[in-house]
Design an enzyme around this catalytic site. Structure first.
Site, PDB file in Angstrom:
ATOM      1  CB  CYS A 175      -0.860  -0.014   1.045  1.00 49.08           C
ATOM      2  SG  CYS A 175      -0.192  -0.273   2.766  1.00 49.08           S
ATOM      3  CG  HIS A 226      -1.109   3.935   5.084  1.00 47.68           C
ATOM      4  ND1 HIS A 226      -1.744   4.028   6.360  1.00 47.68           N
ATOM      5  CD2 HIS A 226      -0.805   2.799   4.689  1.00 47.68           C
ATOM      6  CE1 HIS A 226      -1.815   2.378   6.515  1.00 47.68           C
ATOM      7  NE2 HIS A 226      -1.044   1.959   5.687  1.00 47.68           N
TER       8      HIS A 226
END
EC number: 1.2.1.11
Length: 336
Positions: free
Chosen positions: A128, A240
């Site tokens: 990711c 994130h």
């Protein structure tokens, strides 16, 4: 188009269901697979209830065109042959195959064409943190070659799965109630804390997560780019964030970088310091693009540029990226 989701009950599996529905993906038949723990559960897709089947070594994947797998590296390795045996394209969200030479590692905005060469019928979805970083790097790489990257990541609890998100909620409640704090999903209490370790440490002192960013970026971008990462778990719930410094072959002005990010595929420029406008994870959960802000020259390097990005790692960092790969294969008539 017959589509399968392996690991349907997990955080990413559930996101696959949402993304396929949101994007009106051309699914004629959807089959869900899971472990003994989730087999028998029912999920609704486009108003129809679908029961999760037990993942087994049998002929269940006969007729499947695309299988999105998100059940962990061990499961992916064990079942890869079963899933691809009858010609299904396996788009795998685990770390099982990412660095295998004969398996493409794909971020559609950066290297979509790599997905066409898949001798084993498998395409790997990158980590990711790598996905959202390379989407941003690609915009600058189009201007001039990026030689070096230093990145610090600020990774939300959701990166460790749905149970980790629940644990963070519960830890905050326990702290505020004066109760003992229960720690299961992380090495330490995450509430009111930062943990400068994601995954296990390797011999060179970097964690596996940090080494993924080094190795995967080079493979995706077909580049000699050097990446030095520090990955930190933060008590944000979802999405994130990354603080990125790059060194390019020639100097890139802030204006040039802004224009490149503004026009970059999969990117949204959110950079207005005077109005305190910059990407923040709290407000960008559930969004598709990668958001870029805080763009400025690196004071320590005349060929340097620094910026900040935020992306929802369950979406772009996992399910959405995989679905975009499948959409690309359909668009170029390479599947189905």
């Amino acid at each position: 188009m017959k589509v399968a989701i392996v690991g349907a009950s997990g955080a990413v599996g559930q996101e696959f269901l949402r993304v396929l529905e949101e994007r009106n993906f051309p699914v004629d038949e959807l089959v869900l697979f899971g472990s003994t723990r989730s087999a028998g559960k029912k999920y609704t897709f486009r108003g129809k209830e679908i029961e999760v089947k037990l993942l087994q070594h049998n002929d269940d994947f006969k007729g499947v065109d695309i299988a999105f797998t998100s059940a962990g590296a061990g499961t992916s390795k064990e079942f890869a042959d079963t899933i691809t045996k009858y010609g299904a394209v396996m788009i795998d969200n685990s770390s099982a195959f990412r660095m295998d030479n004969d398996i493409p590692l794909v971020v559609p905005e950066v290297n979509a064409e790599d997905a066409l060469n898949r001798p084993r019928g498998i395409i790997a979805n990158p980590n990711c943190t790598t996905i959202q970083m390379v989407v941003a790097l690609k915009a600058i790489e189009n201007l001039t070659h990026i030689k070096r990257v230093h990145v610090s990541t600020y990774q939300a609890a959701s990166g460790a799965g749905a149970a980790a998100m629940d644990e963070l909620y519960e830890q905050y409640r326990q702290v505020l109630a004066g109760e003992p704090v229960k720690v299961e999903k992380f090495a330490y209490q995450l509430a009111f804390n930062l943990i400068p370790q994601i995954d296990v440490f390797t011999e060179n002192g970097y964690t596996k997560e940090e080494m993924k960013m080094y190795n995967e970026t080079r493979k995706i971008m077909h580049s000699d780019i050097q990446v030095s990462a520090t990955c930190v778990r933060v008590p944000a719930l979802r999405s994130h964030s990354e603080s990125i410094w790059i060194e390019t072959e020639r100097p890139v002005s802030v204006e040039e970088a802004r224009k490149a990010f503004e026009e970059g595929e999969g990117l949204i420029l959110m950079d207005n310091p005077e109005k305190k406008e910059y990407p923040m994870p709290l407000f960008l959960a559930g969004k598709d693009p990668v958001y870029v802000g805080r763009i400025r020259k690196d004071l320590a390097n005349e060929n340097g540029l620094t910026f900040w990005i935020v992306g929802d790692q369950i979406k772009k960092g996992a399910a959405l990226n995989a679905v975009q790969i499948a959409e690309y294969l359909i668009k170029v008539k390479n599947i189905g």
